[in-house]
Design a protein around this motif. Structure first.
Motif, PDB file in Angstrom:
ATOM      1  N   ASP D  34      40.295  92.470  30.658  1.00 10.45           N
ATOM      2  CA  ASP D  34      40.267  90.995  30.589  1.00 10.45           C
ATOM      3  C   ASP D  34      39.426  90.535  29.409  1.00 10.45           C
ATOM      4  O   ASP D  34      39.684  89.520  28.794  1.00 10.45           O
ATOM      5  CB  ASP D  34      39.803  90.385  31.921  1.00 10.45           C
ATOM      6  CG  ASP D  34      38.348  90.745  32.201  1.00 10.45           C
ATOM      7  OD1 ASP D  34      37.818  91.592  31.417  1.00 10.45           O
ATOM      8  OD2 ASP D  34      37.763  90.215  33.135  1.00 10.45           O
ATOM      9  N   GLN D  35      38.426  91.328  28.998  1.00 10.18           N
ATOM     10  CA  GLN D  35      37.637  90.917  27.817  1.00 10.18           C
ATOM     11  C   GLN D  35      38.534  90.903  26.590  1.00 10.18           C
ATOM     12  O   GLN D  35      38.593  89.939  25.842  1.00 10.18           O
ATOM     13  CB  GLN D  35      36.499  91.904  27.598  1.00 10.18           C
ATOM     14  CG  GLN D  35      35.433  91.452  26.598  1.00 10.18           C
ATOM     15  CD  GLN D  35      35.869  91.587  25.166  1.00 10.18           C
ATOM     16  OE1 GLN D  35      35.742  90.667  24.344  1.00 10.18           O
ATOM     17  NE2 GLN D  35      36.451  92.752  24.838  1.00 10.18           N
ATOM     18  N   TYR D  38      41.118  88.196  26.885  1.00  8.17           N
ATOM     19  CA  TYR D  38      40.467  86.878  26.763  1.00  8.17           C
ATOM     20  C   TYR D  38      40.145  86.598  25.292  1.00  8.17           C
ATOM     21  O   TYR D  38      40.484  85.572  24.726  1.00  8.17           O
ATOM     22  CB  TYR D  38      39.188  86.865  27.606  1.00  8.17           C
ATOM     23  CG  TYR D  38      38.378  85.593  27.456  1.00  8.17           C
ATOM     24  CD1 TYR D  38      37.264  85.554  26.604  1.00  8.17           C
ATOM     25  CD2 TYR D  38      38.755  84.425  28.118  1.00  8.17           C
ATOM     26  CE1 TYR D  38      36.547  84.393  26.447  1.00  8.17           C
ATOM     27  CE2 TYR D  38      38.027  83.253  27.964  1.00  8.17           C
ATOM     28  CZ  TYR D  38      36.923  83.245  27.123  1.00  8.17           C
ATOM     29  OH  TYR D  38      36.215  82.096  26.946  1.00  8.17           O
ATOM     30  N   GLN D  42      41.874  83.914  22.581  1.00  8.30           N
ATOM     31  CA  GLN D  42      41.110  82.850  21.903  1.00  8.30           C
ATOM     32  C   GLN D  42      41.256  82.973  20.393  1.00  8.30           C
ATOM     33  O   GLN D  42      41.360  81.989  19.688  1.00  8.30           O
ATOM     34  CB  GLN D  42      39.611  82.970  22.270  1.00  8.30           C
ATOM     35  CG  GLN D  42      39.326  82.739  23.738  1.00  8.30           C
ATOM     36  CD  GLN D  42      39.609  81.310  24.163  1.00  8.30           C
ATOM     37  OE1 GLN D  42      39.928  80.450  23.324  1.00  8.30           O
ATOM     38  NE2 GLN D  42      39.552  81.036  25.453  1.00  8.30           N
ATOM     39  N   SER D  43      41.268  84.211  19.892  1.00 10.62           N
ATOM     40  CA  SER D  43      41.131  84.306  18.421  1.00 10.62           C
ATOM     41  C   SER D  43      42.480  84.310  17.712  1.00 10.62           C
ATOM     42  O   SER D  43      42.577  83.820  16.590  1.00 10.62           O
ATOM     43  CB  SER D  43      40.361  85.578  18.051  1.00 10.62           C
ATOM     44  OG  SER D  43      41.116  86.669  18.530  1.00 10.62           O
ATOM     45  N   TYR D 226      46.054  74.962  21.077  1.00  7.33           N
ATOM     46  CA  TYR D 226      44.645  74.717  20.698  1.00  7.33           C
ATOM     47  C   TYR D 226      43.991  73.760  21.706  1.00  7.33           C
ATOM     48  O   TYR D 226      42.880  74.011  22.202  1.00  7.33           O
ATOM     49  CB  TYR D 226      44.605  74.113  19.294  1.00  7.33           C
ATOM     50  CG  TYR D 226      43.204  73.862  18.762  1.00  7.33           C
ATOM     51  CD1 TYR D 226      42.492  72.712  19.107  1.00  7.33           C
ATOM     52  CD2 TYR D 226      42.594  74.800  17.940  1.00  7.33           C
ATOM     53  CE1 TYR D 226      41.215  72.504  18.637  1.00  7.33           C
ATOM     54  CE2 TYR D 226      41.301  74.591  17.445  1.00  7.33           C
ATOM     55  CZ  TYR D 226      40.619  73.435  17.812  1.00  7.33           C
ATOM     56  OH  TYR D 226      39.342  73.235  17.338  1.00  7.33           O
ATOM     57  N   PHE D 230      40.573  74.639  23.713  1.00  8.73           N
ATOM     58  CA  PHE D 230      39.263  73.993  23.474  1.00  8.73           C
ATOM     59  C   PHE D 230      39.083  72.747  24.335  1.00  8.73           C
ATOM     60  O   PHE D 230      38.007  72.166  24.360  1.00  8.73           O
ATOM     61  CB  PHE D 230      39.126  73.636  21.989  1.00  8.73           C
ATOM     62  CG  PHE D 230      38.967  74.860  21.121  1.00  8.73           C
ATOM     63  CD1 PHE D 230      40.086  75.451  20.545  1.00  8.73           C
ATOM     64  CD2 PHE D 230      37.733  75.444  20.930  1.00  8.73           C
ATOM     65  CE1 PHE D 230      39.951  76.596  19.786  1.00  8.73           C
ATOM     66  CE2 PHE D 230      37.601  76.588  20.155  1.00  8.73           C
ATOM     67  CZ  PHE D 230      38.715  77.170  19.583  1.00  8.73           C
ATOM     68  N   GLU D 277      37.480  90.925  14.654  1.00 10.18           N
ATOM     69  CA  GLU D 277      36.606  89.766  14.898  1.00 10.18           C
ATOM     70  C   GLU D 277      35.912  89.920  16.254  1.00 10.18           C
ATOM     71  O   GLU D 277      34.718  89.662  16.406  1.00 10.18           O
ATOM     72  CB  GLU D 277      37.460  88.488  14.872  1.00 10.18           C
ATOM     73  CG  GLU D 277      36.619  87.237  14.628  1.00 10.18           C
ATOM     74  CD  GLU D 277      37.490  85.984  14.587  1.00 10.18           C
ATOM     75  OE1 GLU D 277      38.251  85.752  15.553  1.00 10.18           O
ATOM     76  OE2 GLU D 277      37.430  85.266  13.581  1.00 10.18           O
ATOM     77  N   GLY D 281      32.088  90.130  16.869  1.00 13.00           N
ATOM     78  CA  GLY D 281      31.504  89.085  17.730  1.00 13.00           C
ATOM     79  C   GLY D 281      30.613  89.696  18.799  1.00 13.00           C
ATOM     80  O   GLY D 281      29.459  89.317  18.985  1.00 13.00           O
TER      81      GLY D 281
END
Lengths: 526, 364, 349, 321
Positions: D34-35, D38, D42-43, D226, D230, D277, D281
Motif C-alpha cells: 500500500d505504501q 499510495y 500521488q506522484s 488532481y 489534493f 521520487e 522522499g
C-alpha cells in the motif's frame, strides 16, 4: 591572396601544364556507375564546357574535384600537382570553387556579409574593418557588373543575383585557378546571362579556367574554347569548340542508335519500342491554361486513358512544378484542371487522390517515402483509411495488400516489415510505385521514375508502366532521359523555361527535334 | 528536416540492432549513474534521520519552505525541545513555497509512521487529507505560524492573539514616527488568513485606543512574500504617496526589502517601514537608523513550544482539552484555549543596540 | 556611419537595385525602432492613467528595475539569434549569486575584483549548456530545462539552508548597486555597457557575424567552413558570462541572497527578447532591441503596479507579450518575404 | 518500424527494479504494497495523464510547455463550477472541452503561423496561468460538491487506487489510438516526414491540431484526478510539474524530434521516476536534491537517446569539447 585585377597568373595559357587534369576518375553510388575511368585535361585560362545528358556524370565530376565527394579511384591534378580535397573549404583554399544552381547563402544578412563571411578584413585589434569590407565588396560587384548594392539583403535577391554573390565570394577569397559553374544560366534572364558571359570572359583573360556545365548548347557557341562530352559516365571526346557545331555535339551527347543502347544488357536492348495503342480511351486528365507566376504559364494538354504522354525538357524547365500544381501540392495562379471531365475546385493532394490522380514525386526519399518506416507502412499510407473500418487499422488486410503488390513489383526485401531505408534505390522506387498502384488510380503522374536507379530495375519499371497503360491508366511520364522519352511516350510534350515549346506525335519525335525544342530559349526564339 | 532524418536514420541503421555488447554497456552505464546518485544521497548528510523502529519518538518538523532563516531558528528550537524530552527531530520540506510540494513531503512522511508532525502549512486545505491519514495512524499533528482546517491537526500554536500582534506593530510604528501619519499595509496576498485577521485587529485597535489614532491607512498593497516585488512596490508607492510616513507589514520578507527601498531612494528619516521582520535581515537598517523599532516573536521559542506540546501530547503527559495549562521552560505557563489553540505570545521589540533575540526588549 | 557609395559608374543597363532593397532592409533590420515607438506609446498611456508615472523618480525606478533585465535579455538574445533557447538563466543567477557572493563574504578585503567570482560561475554554467547543446547535440529546450533544475538544486545544496545577508558583505558590494557616477546609477551604466559590448561583439567581431549566420542558415555554414558547433558553444558561454554579471547585480541589489532567487527570470528574459524584435526563428534581432524589450517590460510592470493591478496582470502581460510579439514577428517576416518577392518579380518580369 | 534501441524498454524495466532495490535499502518503510501504490498514485497519476498528452504532441515533432498551466486552469474551473452547484457529471465534460480548446488554440497558432511551438506555448503558459489567477484569485478552494473527489482519491475495494486505474485505462486507450488507428499512424507519419505525409493525402494541419487538442483535453482529465488527490484547487497548482512531465516523456524513449515513441516505454519511465521520487522522499532527501536528480536523469537519457549508445556520447563530448 586576393587576385588584383589585371595581373595574369603564372601557368597561363600556352605554358604546357594543364590547369586541371583528371585521369581514370571513377565513382559509383550503390550499384550506379556515375563515372567510369574518365580522363581529360583543361588548359589554364580557358573556358571549357562539360556537356552530357542528365545522369551522364557531369555533376558527380564537379562534386569530386570541388571537394564535396571523394572519388572511388583515379586522380585529380591541379597545375600538374596531384590533389585530394575532402571538404569544400580545402578546395577553396587551393583556388578551386563550384557555384551550384541553388547558391547557399545567409538570407538575413546583406550581400557584403555573405561575400566576406569567415574571411572579413580585420583592423589591428581584431574587429571587422567594415569600411574596407564594403569598399572591397563594392569593387568586386562593380567588377562583376553585378549591379548589386553591397547593402542589399540576400533574402531579396533572385537566383541569378545570388550566383553573382557566390562569384564575388570566390574572387574575394582569391579563388583564381578553377571555377565550376553548374547549370548557371538555368534561372537567369537573357540580360543576366550576357553579364555572366562578360564576367567569365574577363576571368579567363586573367588566367582562371572556367568549367561550364550546361545543356544550353546555343548559348555556349561563341563563349567556349573547348568542350568535353560525357555519356553514361564515360568520356566521349574532348575537342576544341571550333571543331564542333551544335548538331555534332548533340549527336555526340545523345547519338547512339537505339540498338546499342546499353552494350551487354540483353533485356534492355531487346526492349522493342511500344506499339502505338490502337484505340485510345476518353480524356482522363485535361489541363487548360495552367500557370504559376514566375515559374510556368499557359500549360495545356490532355492525357487519355491507355496513353503514355511523355513530358521532356531540361532540368529546371518547371516540369516538376507543373506536376505538383496539378496534384494540388501548390495552388496555381490561374488555369483549370479536369479529371474525368469534371472541373476540380479547390485542389489539395487528398482531394486529387480521392479523384484517382496519383503523383510519384522526383525527390524519392524526401517526398515519396518515409525512410524509417517499414515497406508495409509506406505502402499503405495513402489507403490506410480505405483498409480500416471505423478508423481502426486492420493489419491483416494491410499485410496482404502490401505482400501482393511487393510480389507483383518484385521488390527484393527479406520481409515487408523491413525499414525502407535499408533497400536499394531501385527497390525504394518500386515501393513508391506500389504505394500509388495500391490505390488503383485512374491517372498516374510519374516524375523522373527511373532517375538514379540501376539499369535492371529501370527496364522493369518501363515494363510496369507499359502494362499499366495497357490496363487503361492515363500516364504522364516526366523524364529527362531522352531514350526513355522516345521509347515510352505515345506523344511527347517538350517544356522549356516554363512554356510548352513543342508537341510531337510518336512518328516525328526524334532526339534532335526534342533536344533543340528543349533548349529553345524564351527570347532567342531561334 | 529531411536531411536531418536521413542522417539520423543512416546513423540508426548502422547501429541498427543493439549488439549484445552495446546493450550491456548501456545497462552498465545507466545502472552506474543510478547507484552513484543514490549513494551520493545516502551519505551527504542530506539523508536525515535514517529511520529504524527502535529509536525514541520521531518528530517531523515541516516548514513552509527550507532555506528561510525564520524556519531554521524554529528548527533549532524544536531540536532543543526534542533533546530535553528525549525525542528525535527530522527537518524536511520543499525548497519553494509550493503547496503540492509540501503535500508530497507529507505523503512521504505518512508511511514512515511518524509520532508527531510539527508543520507550518502553506494552504489551509491542501495538506488536510494527508494529515488526517497521519492522525489515523496515531500521529500528533501540531501546526504553527499558519494553521490548517481543524480536522487536519490536533493543536495550533498561534504566535500571539491578533490584538497582541496588532499592538506590537502599532507600538513599533509610533516608536518610528511618534506623531503617526499616513501608512500603507503590506501583505503577501489578499487572501492569506492570518494577515487579514492582523489587519482587522489593527483597525479595531486604532478605533479603540486613542494612542494610535494618528495612524491612518491610505492603501493596502500585496508583495507576494517576494523581496524583489516588495522593493519595487515600496519605491512605486513612495512615488504614489509623496506624503507617506509609514509602511507596516506582518511579512518578514517585505519589511526589510522596503527598508532597503527607503535607503536607496534616500528617504531615511522621512518614511519608515516596520512591523514584523527578522533580526538578521534588519541589523543594517537599525544601525543606520532607517528603522528605529520593529517587533517579532522568537521563532526559536516558537519552534520549541510547538515541539514541546507535540511531544507531551504524544507521550500522553497532557490531554488535548480546553483549559489544560503547561509550564513551558523559558516561556512560562501557556494554556490550551477553546478550539485547541495555544498562544506563544512572547513578543519582542528590536531597536538599535537591542538588535537580536537575546538583547531584544520583551513587550509588556 | 555613411557607407561610401558604389565606386565607378555602373554599366547602363545594369539595374541599380539599391533603393528597392532599402525597404526590405528597413522592414527587418530596425525592428528595434518599432519596439521603441511602442515603448514611447506605452509611456504616454501610463503617464495619462497613473498620475505620478512620468516623474523623474519613477523613471529612475523603472531604469533600476529594468537594468538587470537588460543584462539578462542581452544574454538570452545572443542564444536566440543562433536559433536556440536558454531556460536555465534564472537558476544560473541563483547559483552564481549565492556561490559567488559566498566567496566575496569569505574574502571581504579582496575588493571589487571578486565581481569575477559570480561571472566565472555563470560562464561555467553557460559552457555546460554549450557542451550539451552543441556537442551533445541535445535540443536546446530539453538541455536547458535539465540544467535549470540541476543548477537550482546545486544552489540549494551549496546554501544548505543558509542565506547571505547584506550586512555580512563588504560595503563595496552594495555600493555598486546604489552609487551614482555623474548622477547616473551604476546599475544603469553597467547595463548600457553590456548592451554596447554585446552590440559590438555581434556587429563587429567575426564570432558575432557567425552567430547571425548560424541562426540564418545552418546548412550554408558547412559550405562556408564555419564550425557551427564551436559558434553555438561560444554563444552559450558568453550568455553564461552575462548571466553571471546579472547575478552579481541581482545580489548587490537584494538585501539578502537566498538560493530561491530569480525564479522564472528566464521567462521574463525570453519575453523581453521576443518583444525586442529578436526573431525566434533565428538570424535576426539586435542586443539593443532586446534591451529596449527589457525596458518595455519593466515599464509595463511598473505601470501595472502604479495602477494597482494585481499579480495576475503581470503574468498575463508577460505571457500575452510573448504570444503577440512572436505572432507579429511571424507576420512581419512573411510580409517581408512577400514584398521582396514582389520586387524581384517586378524587376524580372 | 526500426527499433533503434530495442533494449530501451527492457533497460527501463531493469532500472526500475534497481531503483526499487536502492529505495528499499535506504528506507525500511518502502517495501509495502500500500505504501508503493499510495505514493505512486500521488506522484505519477496526474503527471502520467499530462505526459500521455505531451507524447502525442512530441510525436508530431512539436512541444507544448503550457499543459501544466492548462491543468491549473482546469482546477479553477472545477472549483467555480462546483461552487455554482454543477454536479461533477456536468462539470467534467465542460472542463474537458475548455482544456481541449486551450490545446486547440496552441495548435492553431503553431500550425497556421508555422511558428516554433516552444515560443507559442511559452507565451500561452503565461496567459493560461494568468486566466486561472483571474478566475480563482489567490486563495484556494476546498468545499467541493461530493463526487468531485471520487476519481482522485477513491480506491476499488480498498486496494487498487482509482487514479492509477484511470492512468492505466488512459494509457491503454492512447496505445490503441497511437498504434492501431489511422489517426495514430498519421501522427507518426507527420512527425517523421510531414511533406511525404502531405503528398500521401494526410491532412497534416488537421492532424497536428488534433494532437494539441488531445494534449489539452488530457490536462483537463488530469485536473479532475488532481482535485481528488489534493481536495483543493489553487491557481498556482502544478507550478513545477513541467520538468517531471518532459523527463517522463523523454526517458520513455519518445524521440524529441518526433516520429517515434510508444506508451509502454512511457508508463515504464513514469514508474521509474515515481520509484526514484518515492525512494528519495522516504529517505527524506531535500526537495532541491530531488529536482537535481530528475534534471540529471533528463539530460542523461536524452544524451543516450541522441547518441544511440554511451560510447558515442563519450566520443562526442570527449573528443570535441
Amino acid at each position: 591572396m586576393i587576385a588584383t585585377p589585371g595581373t595574369v597568373l603564372e601557368g597561363s595559357a600556352g605554358s604546357g601544364v594543364a590547369r586541371l587534369s583528371v585521369s581514370q576518375l571513377s565513382k559509383s553510388f550503390g550499384g550506379i556507375h556515375a563515372l567510369r575511368a574518365v580522363s581529360f585535361d583543361i588548359a589554364p585560362g580557358e573556358i571549357h564546357a562539360l556537356l552530357g545528358e542528365n545522369g551522364a556524370g557531369k555533376s558527380t565530376l564537379v562534386k569530386i574535384v570541388s571537394g564535396l565527394h571523394v572519388a572511388d579511384h583515379g586522380e585529380v591534378f591541379l597545375d600538374g600537382v596531384p590533389r585530394l580535397f575532402r571538404t569544400p573549404m580545402e578546395a577553396r583554399r587551393a583556388g578551386v570553387v563550384a557555384v551550384y544552381q541553388d547558391p547557399k547563402l545567409f538570407p538575413h544578412l546583406d550581400v557584403t556579409e555573405n561575400i566576406f563571411m569567415g574571411v572579413q578584413p580585420l583592423h589591428r585589434l581584431g574587429t571587422i574593418d567594415r569600411r574596407r569590407m564594403y569598399d572591397r565588396s563594392a569593387e568586386l560587384l562593380c567588377d562583376l557588373e553585378a549591379g548589386l548594392s553591397p547593402t542589399a539583403m540576400v533574402a531579396g535577391l533572385s537566383i541569378g543575383e545570388m550566383q553573382f554573390v557566390e562569384f564575388a565570394r570566390a574572387m574575394a577569397e582569391g579563388v583564381d585557378r578553377l571555377l565550376f559553374l553548374d547549370e548557371p544560366t538555368a534561372a537567369l534572364t537573357p540580360s543576366e546571362t550576357e553579364r555572366l558571359f562578360r564576367v567569365v570572359r574577363r576571368l579567363r583573360d586573367r588566367g582562371t579556367s572556367i568549367v561550364f556545365i550546361s545543356h544550353r548548347l546555343e548559348e555556349l557557341e561563341d563563349l567556349v574554347d573547348s568542350v568535353t562530352v560525357l555519356r553514361d559516365g564515360q568520356h566521349v571526346t574532348t575537342r576544341a569548340a571550333a571543331e564542333l557545331d551544335e548538331a555534332a555535339v548533340v549527336r555526340l551527347m545523345v547519338g547512339r542508335s537505339i540498338e546499342d543502347l546499353y552494350p551487354g544488357r540483353t533485356e534492355l536492348a531487346a526492349e522493342t519500342p511500344r506499339a502505338v495503342p490502337s484505340h485510345l480511351g476518353e480524356v482522363r486528365l485535361s489541363v487548360r491554361g495552367l500557370a504559376q507566376r514566375g515559374v510556368f504559364e499557359n500549360v495545356s494538354f490532355d492525357v487519355r486513358a491507355g496513353e503514355v504522354v511523355a513530358m521532356a525538357g531540361l532540368v529546371g524547365a518547371g516540369r516538376s512544378e507543373i506536376a505538383q500544381t496539378i496534384f494540388g501540392a501548390t495552388p496555381p495562379t490561374s488555369g483549370q484542371i479536369f479529371v474525368d471531365g469534371k472541373l476540380t475546385k479547390v485542389s489539395n493532394p487528398r482531394q486529387m487522390l480521392s479523384l484517382g490522380l496519383a503523383y510519384l514525386p522526383e525527390d524519392r526519399d524526401g517526398e515519396g517515402l518515409i525512410p524509417r518506416l517499414s515497406i508495409m507502412r509506406n505502402l499503405v499510407l495513402p489507403i490506410m483509411g480505405r483498409l480500416s473500418h471505423f478508423g481502426v487499422v486492420s493489419p491483416a488486410r494491410e499485410r496482404d495488400v502490401s505482400r501482393r503488390y511487393a510480389a507483383d513489383l518484385q521488390i527484393k526485401a527479406q520481409t515487408i516489415d523491413q525499414a525502407v531505408a535499408t533497400l536499394s534505390g531501385g527497390n525504394r522506387q518500386k515501393v513508391v510505385l506500389a504505394k500509388w498502384l495500391a490505390m488503383n488510380p485512374g491517372v498516374l503522374i510519374l516524375d523522373e521514375p527511373t532517375h538514379g536507379i540501376d539499369i535492371g530495375t529501370k527496364a522493369h519499371v518501363h515494363a510496369i508502366v507499359r502494362s499499366l497503360a495497357e490496363r487503361g491508366l492515363a500516364i504522364l511520364l516526366i523524364s529527362s532521359d531522352l531514350p526513355e522519352v522516345l521509347r515510352m511516350g505515345d506523344r511527347v510534350i517538350v517544356v522549356a523555361d516554363g512554356r510548352i515549346t513543342g508537341v510531337f506525335s510518336r512518328a516525328d519525335a526524334t532526339q534532335e527535334a526534342i533536344m533543340s525544342a528543349a533548349s529553345r530559349r524564351r527570347e532567342l526564339g531561334r | 528536416m529531411d536531411k536531418e532524418m536521413i542522417r539520423r536514420c543512416t546513423e540508426a541503421m548502422n547501429e541498427g540492432r543493439m549488439s549484445r555488447r552495446k546493450w550491456l554497456q548501456l545497462m552498465l552505464a545507466s545502472g552506474l549513474s543510478m547507484s552513484t546518485i543514490s549513494a551520493m544521497l545516502a551519505n551527504t548528510g542530506v539523508l536525515v534521520g535514517r529511520a529504524d523502529a527502535a529509536t525514541p519518538l520521531r518528530v517531523f518538523n515541516v516548514p513552509k519552505f527550507t532555506g528561510f532563516v525564520y524556519f531554521e531558528l524554529a528548527k533549532a528550537g524544536g531540536e532543543k525541545a526534542c533533546k530535553e524530552l528525549g525525542a528525535q527531530q527530522i527537518y524536511i520540506g520543499t525548497t519553494t513555497a509550493d503547496v503540492e510540494g509540501q503535500v508530497h513531503v507529507l505523503q512521504n512522511i505518512v508511511p514512515q509512521r511518524p509520532d508527531c508532525i510539527v508543520i507550518a502549512a502553506l494552504d489551509i486545505n491542501a495538506p488536510v487529507p494527508t494529515l488526517k491519514q497521519a492522525r489515523r495512524r496515531g500521529a500528533i499533528v501540531v501546526t504553527f505560524d499558519a494553521d490548517v482546517a481543524p480536522a487536519g491537526r490536533d493543536l495550533f500554536i498561534n504566535m500571539a492573539p491578533f490584538d497582541v500582534q496588532a499592538r506590537a506593530m502599532l507600538e513599533s510604528a509610533l516608536a518610528n514616527a511618534p506623531d503617526g501619519g499616513k501608512a500603507i499595509w503590506i501583505a503577501p496576498t489578499p487572501t492569506v488568513a492570518n494577515f487579514i485577521s492582523q489587519k482587522k485587529a489593527i483597525d479595531d485597535l486604532i478605533a479603540k485606543d486613542p494612542k494610535f489614532k494618528s495612524i491612518q491607512f491610505v492603501d493596502t498593497l500585496y508583495a507576494n512574500d517576494d523581496a524583489d516585488k516588495s522593493y519595487s512596490i515600496g519605491t512605486s508607492a513612495m512615488q504614489a504617496h509623496p506624503d507617506l510616513k509609514l509602511f507596516i507589514s506582518g511579512s518578514g520578507i517585505s519589511t526589510p526589502a522596503i527598508n532597503k527601498a527607503i535607503q536607496d531612494t534616500d528617504r531615511v528619516g522621512k518614511v519608515f517601514a516596520t512591523g514584523f521582520a527578522l533580526p538578521s535581515t534588519m541589523k543594517t537598517y537599525l544601525s543606520s537608523g532607517t528603522c528605529k523599532q520593529y517587533a517579532l516573536w522568537s521563532p526559536y521559542k516558537y519552534g520549541y513550544m510547538a515541539t514541546y506540546f507535540a511531544i507531551l501530547l504524544k507521550s500522553g503527559k497532557i490531554k488535548n482539552a480546553e483549559g489544560v495549562a503547561v509550564d513551558v521552560p523559558t516561556i512560562g505557563s501557556r494554556t490550551i484555549e477553546e478550539g485547541s489553540v495555544a498562544d506563544l505570545s512572547s513578543m519582542l521589540f528590536f531597536s538599535k543596540g537591542h538588535d537580536d533575540f537575546d538583547t531584544a526588549t520583551p513587550m509588556t | 556611419m555613411k557607407r561610401r557609395s558604389t565606386p565607378g559608374a555602373l554599366q547602363a543597363e545594369s539595374l541599380v537595385v539599391a533603393p528597392l532593397n532599402r525597404a526590405g532592409v528597413g522592414l527587418l533590420r530596425n525592428r528595434a525602432l518599432g519596439v521603441s515607438v511602442f515603448l514611447v506609446l506605452l509611456g504616454l498611456l501610463f503617464s495619462g492613467l497613473a498620475p505620478n508615472f512620468a516623474t523623474l523618480g519613477n523613471v529612475n525606478t523603472i531604469a533600476l528595475n529594468g537594468a538587470i533585465l537588460v543584462v539578462v535579455a542581452c544574454a538570452e538574445a545572443i542564444v536566440v539569434i543562433t536559433r536556440n533557447y536558454d531556460l536555465s538563466i534564472g537558476s544560473t543567477v541563483a547559483l552564481a549569486s549565492y556561490v559567488g557572493l559566498d566567496i566575496v563574504r569569505h574574502f571581504p578585503h579582496a575588493g571589487p575584483i571578486l565581481i569575477l567570482a559570480p561571472v566565472a560561475i555563470g560562464t561555467i554554467c553557460g559552457a555546460i549548456n554549450g557542451v550539451l547543446v552543441a556537442y551533445g547535440r541535445l535540443p536546446s529546450v530539453v538541455a536547458t530545462l535539465g540544467t535549470m533544475s540541476v543548477f537550482r538544486g546545486l544552489a540549494f545544496l551549496y546554501a544548505n539552508g543558509g542565506q547571505i545577508n547584506g550586512s555580512d558583505l563588504p560595503p563595496w558590494v552594495e555600493r555598486t548597486a546604489t552609487s551614482h557616477i555623474f548622477g547616473i546609477s551604476t546599475l544603469l551604466l553597467v547595463a548600457s555597457a553590456v548592451v554596447v559590448l554585446a552590440s559590438l561583439m555581434l556587429g563587429k567581431l567575426r564570432i558575432g557575424r557567425q552567430i547571425y549566420a548560424i541562426g540564418s542558415n545552418p546548412e550554408a555554414a558547412v559550405f562556408y567552413g564555419l564550425n557551427a558547433r564551436r559558434v553555438v558553444f561560444t554563444a552559450y558561454t558568453m550568455a553564461g558570462m552575462l548571466t553571471g554579471l546579472a547575478a552579481f547585480l541581482f545580489a548587490a541589489r537584494a538585501s539578502w541572497i537566498v538560493p530561491y532567487l530569480a525564479q522564472g527570470l528566464e521567462l521574463t528574459a525570453l519575453a523581453a527578447v521576443v518583444v525586442g524584435g529578436v526573431s525566434v526563428l533565428g538570424g535576426s534581432g539586435t542586443a539593443l532591441g532586446a534591451a529596449i524589450g527589457a525596458v518595455t517590460l519593466a515599464t509595463l510592470d511598473n505601470g501595472l503596479v502604479l495602477l494597482g493591478a494585481s499579480e495576475f496582470a503581470r503574468e498575463l502581460m508577460q505571457g500575452a507579450a510573448i504570444v503577440v510579439a512572436v505572432v507579429v514577428d511571424a507576420l512581419l517576416q512573411r510580409r517581408l518575404r512577400m514584398v521582396l518577392k514582389m520586387m524581384r518579380d517586378r524587376r524580372f518580369s | 518500424m526500426i527499433r533503434r534501441l530495442p533494449g530501451w524498454e527492457t533497460t527501463l524495466v531493469v532500472l526500475l527494479v534497481f531503483a526499487g532495490a536502492v529505495a528499499s535499502f535506504t528506507s525500511p518503510f518502502y517495501l509495502s504494497f500500500d505504501q508503493i501504490s499510495y505514493s505512486l498514485q500521488q506522484s505519477i497519476a496526474v503527471v502520467g495523464l499530462i505526459a500521455l498528452g505531451l507524447m502525442a504532441v512530441v510525436v508530431i515533432g512539436e512541444i507544448d510547455i503550457s499543459l501544466p498551466a492548462i491543468m491549473a486552469l482546469g482546477n479553477i474551473l472545477f472549483a467555480q463550477l462546483s461552487q455554482a452547484g454543477f454536479s461533477v457529471w456536468l462539470a467534467f465534460p465542460l472542463v474537458l472541452f475548455v482544456c481541449g480548446l486551450c490545446g486547440l488554440l496552441n495548435g492553431v497558432l503553431v500550425v497556421l503561423l508555422g511558428l516554433p511551438s516552444l515560443a507559442i506555448t511559452l507565451g500561452a503558459m503565461g496567459v493560461y496561468r494568468a486566466i486561472a489567477l483571474l478566475l480563482g484569485g489567490q486563495q484556494g478552494f476546498a468545499d467541493f460538491l461530493p463526487g468531485y473527489f471520487w476519481l482522485g482519491s477513491a480506491s476499488i475495494s480498498g486496494i487498487v487506487p482509482v487514479p492509477l486505474v484511470v492512468l492505466l485505462i488512459a494509457a491503454l486507450l492512447f496505445g490503441f489510438v497511437m498504434h492501431w488507428t489511422v489517426l495514430g499512424r498519421a501522427l507518426f507519419a507527420c512527425g517523421l516526414n510531414a511533406r511525404t505525409a502531405f503528398l500521401s493525402g494526410i491532412r497534416v494541419y488537421a492532424v497536428k491540431i488534433v494532437a494539441f487538442t488531445i494534449a489539452g483535453a488530457m490536462s483537463g482529465l488530469a485536473s479532475l484526478v488532481y482535485i481528488g488527490q489534493f481536495q483543493s484547487a489553487r491557481a498556482d497548482n502544478a507550478s513545477d510539474m513541467l520538468l517531471f512531465t518532459v523527463t517522463a516523456v523523454v526517458l520513455g524513449g519518445v524521440d524529441i524530434f518526433g516520429g517515434r515513441g510508444n506508451v509502454v516505454g512511457l508508463i515504464l519511465s513514469l514508474l521509474l521516476l515515481g520509484t526514484l521520487e518515492n525512494g528519495m522522499g522516504l529517505a527524506n532527501v531535500s526537495g532541491s536534491v530531488q529536482t537535481l536528480a530528475i534534471g540529471t536523469v533528463l539530460i542523461v537519457s536524452v544524451l543516450i537517446a541522441q547518441a544511440g549508445s554511451w560510447s558515442t556520447v563519450m566520443k562526442r563530448l570527449g573528443v570535441n569539447s
